[in-house]
Design an enzyme around this catalytic site. Structure first.
Site, PDB file in Angstrom:
ATOM      1  CG  HIS A   1      -1.672  -1.251   1.428  1.00 25.09           C
ATOM      2  ND1 HIS A   1      -2.863  -1.575   0.826  1.00 25.09           N
ATOM      3  CD2 HIS A   1      -1.325  -2.353   2.165  1.00 25.09           C
ATOM      4  CE1 HIS A   1      -3.248  -2.791   1.205  1.00 25.09           C
ATOM      5  NE2 HIS A   1      -2.323  -3.299   2.014  1.00 25.09           N
TER       6      HIS A   1
ATOM      7  CB  SER B   1      13.087  22.516 -16.235  1.00 23.98           C
ATOM      8  OG  SER B   1      12.306  23.686 -16.320  1.00 23.98           O
TER       9      SER B   1
ATOM     10  CE  LYS C   1      11.862  19.437 -11.871  1.00 27.00           C
ATOM     11  NZ  LYS C   1      10.592  19.820 -12.530  1.00 27.00           N
TER      12      LYS C   1
ATOM     13  CD  GLU D   1       8.609  12.152 -15.964  1.00 27.83           C
ATOM     14  OE1 GLU D   1       8.472  12.612 -14.835  1.00 27.83           O
ATOM     15  OE2 GLU D   1       8.921  12.860 -16.937  1.00 27.83           O
TER      16      GLU D   1
END
Ligand code: ARG
Length: 464
Positions: free
Chosen positions: A161, A282, A288, A295
């Site tokens: 979980h 970025s 970043k 992804e």
């Protein structure tokens, strides 16, 4: 791509030429030219068999094969002039052959149809894709097994979980991914075996009246055997659907794996560092470093599932035998191959350079009362039934939560207030090292088990 419209190879019974839009709408050459090599390979096998059976002369077959090889060279050199007038890869090659060698070229199509031809080409092309996928998968798995060997003793939090559950070893966690990929490899091998039968000879749908030798073309093309039924051979694309199912399962696994890497690599978790060369920055936030590769792989799983549903839907309404609907099988299969091979390659390249932040992993593993089960097991060993032990430890955890302490930070006297069975020896089992080492059985997380599991996994990969 040339747009002039000379007569099609099948133009005999037609009184007007095809509408220009219809010609473009029905043509597949813009994409199926990707199977040109397989198409030529199939034609060479067919021509070879025709000569062996006395259907063509040796000389005719030589001329045809030389012509086909020349065409292959033209295609590889980018000098071939593709034309939508010739609709698809098969007729482009055949009409070029006729240009090159004249009337002999018109004999190549004896005893076959584009229907068995295309069914053969896709199988050859997909078989090659499966082989490439298997080798990328093996490369990825070898990288994972190497990480498991290296990190067999590294402790990390194990989750259920997404809550801290019990400590595990990093190597054990990585080997879980290897098991999924191992089953995926098995599925690829199964799917290859079922697809590896040769449809040549089925011709349009009913077979052919020439004395062909189907075993021979199957053998020349590396198929295990010819297909059994001509109608089935030219119509079903279940082998493509099976490939897309396997590829979807692989992408589902890679997507889950990506999700973990993204979490692990996040600023909040800091479990691992992905190598810079697999990340991007970025354009606005200078600090970043984004995990674009995982992804994208996670995102690409969506198009793979879409292709699977697409091909199932393409197939489901088709009566026997061949229908033009089947021309729609190629783009999804090509895209599926690019998606699968690209994703596997990205993972296989990236994983060996993963940096594992052992300190953070261990600190996180200690938090969240992750050795509570070990305390319950300790009480069971001292004679308490498990349900009662569970209750006692629940109360100890509640005290820890109230007083903001982990289990190992609670004094012995306080622990003994919950159960007289607790002695000073309890502290060794409350450590994360004690917890993982205690799970010392086949499939468990103890470092010795992880090392043995990695060795078994490695041996399997070496046999593949
Ligand atoms: N381009 C076609 C396909 O991809 C080849 C087979 C065409 N056969 C036919 N009878 N029209 O399926």
């Amino acid at each position: 791509m040339s747009q002039q419209r000379p007569k099609a190879l099948w133009g005999g019974r037609f009184t007007e030429s095809t509408d220009a839009f219809v010609q473009a709408f029905t043509a597949s050459v813009e994409f199926d030219r990707r199977m040109a090599r397989e198409d030529i390979q199939g034609s060479i096998a067919h021509a070879t068999m025709l000569a062996e059976q006395g259907i063509l002369t040796e000389t005719e077959t030589h001329i045809i094969i030389d012509g086909l090889r020349q065409i292959e060279g033209e295609i590889e050199a980018g000098e071939f002039s593709w034309s939508i007038t010739q609709e698809d890869v098969h007729m482009n090659v055949e009409s070029r052959l006729i240009d090159l060698i004249g009337d002999t070229g018109k004999k190549l199509h004896t005893g076959r149809s584009r229907n068995d031809q295309v069914a053969t080409d896709i199988r050859l092309w997909l078989r090659n894709t499966v082989d490439r996928a298997l080798s990328e998968l093996t490369r990825l798995q070898s990288g994972l097994v190497a990480i498991a060997e290296r990190e067999a003793e590294t402790i990390m939090p194990g989750f259920t979980h997404l809550q801290a559950a019990q400590p595990v070893t990093f190597g054990h966690h990585i080997l879980a991914w290897n098991e999924m990929l191992e089953r995926d490899a098995g599925r690829l091998i199964d799917c290859r075996r079922r697809m590896n039968q040769c449809p040549l000879g089925a011709a349009a749908l009913a077979g052919t009246s020439y004395p062909i030798n189907r075993e021979r073309t199957a053998e020349l093309l590396g198929f295990d055997k010819p297909t059994e039924n001509s109608l089935d051979s030219v119509s079903d694309r279940d082998f493509g659907i099976e490939f897309l199912s396997v590829a979807s399962i692989i992408m589902m696994h890679l997507s889950r794996f990506s999700e973990e890497l993204i979490n692990w690599n996040s600023t909040a978790w800091k479990f691992v560092d992905l190598p810079d060369r697999f990340c991007t920055g970025s354009s606005i936030m200078p600090q970043k470093k984004n995990p674009d590769v995982p992804e994208l792989v996670r995102g690409k799983s969506g198009r793979m599932f879409g292709h699977l549903i697409g091909l199932l839907t393409l197939m489901k309404g088709q009566p026997l035998a061949y229908n033009k609907d089947n021309q729609e099988d190629k783009e999804p299969l090509y895209d599926a191959a690019d998606t699968l091979l690209g994703s596997l390659r990205a993972f296989a390249d990236m994983m060996p350079s993963l940096v594992v932040n052992k300190k953070v992993l261990k600190e996180t593993a200690i938090c969240g009362y992750s050795t509570a089960t070990d305390l319950a097991d300790y009480l069971v060993r001292k004679g308490l039934p498990f349900r009662e032990a569970h209750e006692v430890v629940g109360q100890v955890v509640a005290l820890g939560v109230q007083t903001k302490r982990e289990l190992y930070e609670i004094d012995l006297s306080e622990l003994q207030a919950f159960s007289g069975l607790i002695g000073a020896d309890v502290f060794s089992i409350l450590t994360v090292e004690g917890s993982v080492s205690a799970r010392d059985h086949l499939g468990g997380t103890a470092p010795v088990q992880v090392k043995a599991a990695a060795a078994r996994a490695k041996a399997k990969l070496q046999k593949r």
